[in-house]
Design a protein around this motif. Sequence first.
Motif, PDB file in Angstrom:
ATOM      1  N   VAL A 130      46.229  48.034  49.390  1.00  5.03           N
ATOM      2  CA  VAL A 130      44.657  48.022  48.915  1.00  5.03           C
ATOM      3  C   VAL A 130      44.837  47.147  47.674  1.00  5.03           C
ATOM      4  N   LEU A 131      45.925  47.340  46.648  1.00  6.79           N
ATOM      5  CA  LEU A 131      45.794  46.573  45.409  1.00  6.79           C
ATOM      6  C   LEU A 131      46.254  45.263  45.614  1.00  6.79           C
ATOM      7  N   THR A 132      47.294  44.664  46.851  1.00 10.68           N
ATOM      8  CA  THR A 132      47.346  43.542  47.456  1.00 10.68           C
ATOM      9  C   THR A 132      46.259  42.869  47.925  1.00 10.68           C
ATOM     10  N   MET A 133      45.525  43.659  48.748  1.00 11.46           N
ATOM     11  CA  MET A 133      44.082  43.154  49.063  1.00 11.46           C
ATOM     12  C   MET A 133      43.391  42.682  48.321  1.00 11.46           C
ATOM     13  N   VAL A 134      43.027  43.346  47.131  1.00 13.09           N
ATOM     14  CA  VAL A 134      41.986  43.112  46.054  1.00 13.09           C
ATOM     15  C   VAL A 134      42.497  41.740  45.307  1.00 13.09           C
ATOM     16  N   GLU A 135      44.046  41.852  44.999  1.00 18.52           N
ATOM     17  CA  GLU A 135      44.578  40.543  44.446  1.00 18.52           C
ATOM     18  C   GLU A 135      44.373  39.401  45.202  1.00 18.52           C
ATOM     19  N   VAL A 136      44.630  39.418  46.798  1.00 22.34           N
ATOM     20  CA  VAL A 136      44.317  37.987  47.620  1.00 22.34           C
ATOM     21  C   VAL A 136      42.861  37.673  47.633  1.00 22.34           C
ATOM     22  N   VAL A 137      41.914  38.835  47.668  1.00 22.82           N
ATOM     23  CA  VAL A 137      40.498  38.411  47.456  1.00 22.82           C
ATOM     24  C   VAL A 137      40.266  37.665  46.067  1.00 22.82           C
ATOM     25  N   ILE A 138      40.577  38.241  44.913  1.00 21.02           N
ATOM     26  CA  ILE A 138      40.114  37.728  43.519  1.00 21.02           C
ATOM     27  C   ILE A 138      40.884  36.501  43.420  1.00 21.02           C
ATOM     28  N   THR A 139      42.131  36.289  43.864  1.00 20.66           N
ATOM     29  CA  THR A 139      43.000  35.072  43.737  1.00 20.66           C
ATOM     30  C   THR A 139      42.137  33.840  44.573  1.00 20.66           C
ATOM     31  N   ALA A 140      41.731  34.255  45.893  1.00 20.08           N
ATOM     32  CA  ALA A 140      41.132  33.075  46.605  1.00 20.08           C
ATOM     33  C   ALA A 140      39.651  32.827  46.085  1.00 20.08           C
ATOM     34  N   TYR A 141      38.939  33.785  45.414  1.00 16.18           N
ATOM     35  CA  TYR A 141      37.741  33.630  44.814  1.00 16.18           C
ATOM     36  C   TYR A 141      37.744  32.667  43.570  1.00 16.18           C
ATOM     37  N   GLN A 142      38.572  33.043  42.652  1.00 16.82           N
ATOM     38  CA  GLN A 142      38.940  32.251  41.492  1.00 16.82           C
ATOM     39  C   GLN A 142      39.417  30.898  41.618  1.00 16.82           C
ATOM     40  N   ASP A 143      40.383  30.823  42.886  1.00 17.28           N
ATOM     41  CA  ASP A 143      40.752  29.445  43.051  1.00 17.28           C
ATOM     42  C   ASP A 143      39.701  28.588  43.529  1.00 17.28           C
ATOM     43  N   TYR A 144      38.717  28.977  44.535  1.00 18.57           N
ATOM     44  CA  TYR A 144      37.444  28.441  44.996  1.00 18.57           C
ATOM     45  C   TYR A 144      36.599  28.027  43.555  1.00 18.57           C
ATOM     46  N   MET A 145      36.307  28.930  42.593  1.00 19.83           N
ATOM     47  CA  MET A 145      35.443  28.754  41.382  1.00 19.83           C
ATOM     48  C   MET A 145      36.090  27.588  40.637  1.00 19.83           C
ATOM     49  N   ALA A 146      37.416  27.687  40.332  1.00 18.93           N
ATOM     50  CA  ALA A 146      38.031  26.676  39.709  1.00 18.93           C
ATOM     51  C   ALA A 146      38.093  25.261  40.311  1.00 18.93           C
ATOM     52  N   SER A 147      38.137  25.208  41.475  1.00 22.45           N
ATOM     53  CA  SER A 147      38.224  23.946  42.354  1.00 22.45           C
ATOM     54  C   SER A 147      36.947  23.289  42.531  1.00 22.45           C
ATOM     55  N   ALA A 148      35.824  24.210  42.573  1.00 20.29           N
ATOM     56  CA  ALA A 148      34.391  23.585  42.638  1.00 20.29           C
ATOM     57  C   ALA A 148      33.925  22.850  41.571  1.00 20.29           C
ATOM     58  N   LYS A 149      34.130  23.249  40.412  1.00 22.66           N
ATOM     59  CA  LYS A 149      33.478  22.401  39.207  1.00 22.66           C
ATOM     60  C   LYS A 149      34.723  22.465  38.190  1.00 22.66           C
ATOM     61  N   PRO A 150      35.817  21.703  38.121  1.00 21.50           N
ATOM     62  CA  PRO A 150      36.753  21.904  37.383  1.00 21.50           C
ATOM     63  C   PRO A 150      36.760  21.542  36.013  1.00 21.50           C
ATOM     64  N   ASP A 151      35.499  20.895  35.415  1.00 17.89           N
ATOM     65  CA  ASP A 151      35.364  20.654  34.069  1.00 17.89           C
ATOM     66  C   ASP A 151      34.798  21.704  33.627  1.00 17.89           C
ATOM     67  N   GLU A 152      34.251  22.808  34.432  1.00 19.75           N
ATOM     68  CA  GLU A 152      33.147  23.758  33.620  1.00 19.75           C
ATOM     69  C   GLU A 152      34.053  25.002  34.050  1.00 19.75           C
ATOM     70  N   ILE A 153      33.815  26.302  33.111  1.00 17.69           N
ATOM     71  CA  ILE A 153      34.255  27.349  33.148  1.00 17.69           C
ATOM     72  C   ILE A 153      33.085  28.365  33.885  1.00 17.69           C
ATOM     73  N   PRO A 154      33.509  28.914  35.225  1.00 14.58           N
ATOM     74  CA  PRO A 154      32.217  29.287  35.897  1.00 14.58           C
ATOM     75  C   PRO A 154      32.289  30.897  35.635  1.00 14.58           C
ATOM     76  N   PHE A 155      33.294  31.448  34.951  1.00 15.41           N
ATOM     77  CA  PHE A 155      32.859  32.795  34.774  1.00 15.41           C
ATOM     78  C   PHE A 155      33.469  33.192  33.334  1.00 15.41           C
TER      79      PHE A 155
END
Length: 141
Positions: free
Chosen positions: A116-141
């Motif tokens: 379960v912890l690995t599953m949470v890590e996979v989801v959070i990592t993918a979410y943050q990677d998308y947020m960082a790549s969507a607008k690289p010059d902004e801090i989205p969170f």
Amino acid sequence: MAMAWTRRKSTWHDPDWGWIKLPPGLRTRRVGLAALNRKERSLFQRHLKRHSSHVLIWLLRKVRAVPEDLILEVHNMVDATELEKAAMAAALPSLGEYVASIGMQRPLAEYSKEEVLTMVEVVITAYQDYMASAKPDEIPF
């Protein structure tokens, strides 16, 4: 910190809106109508009829009616932005790949804590990677 009976706003009580959250570190107990005297019982019965989500608790040396969500610490979420929704959708392939690797046929209740912890890590990592790549010059969170 201002106490509720001062009629001044504090971080957990607003005189106009009532209890915002319970005071930090508070230990309390629920109170039943049967435990109250006749006058209090009548008062709280009327209140509970109007506010069905409220429960009675012992708080600050008095019986108080508070929303059950405060006791359960339920907080309403703000609607996700379009960017956040896109990031959630972008996390699905990674989640699906991980679940397939550990056995998609197994119910979630059978997953180990590490899975379960690995599953949470996979989801959070993918979410943050998308947020960082969507607008690289902004801090989205």
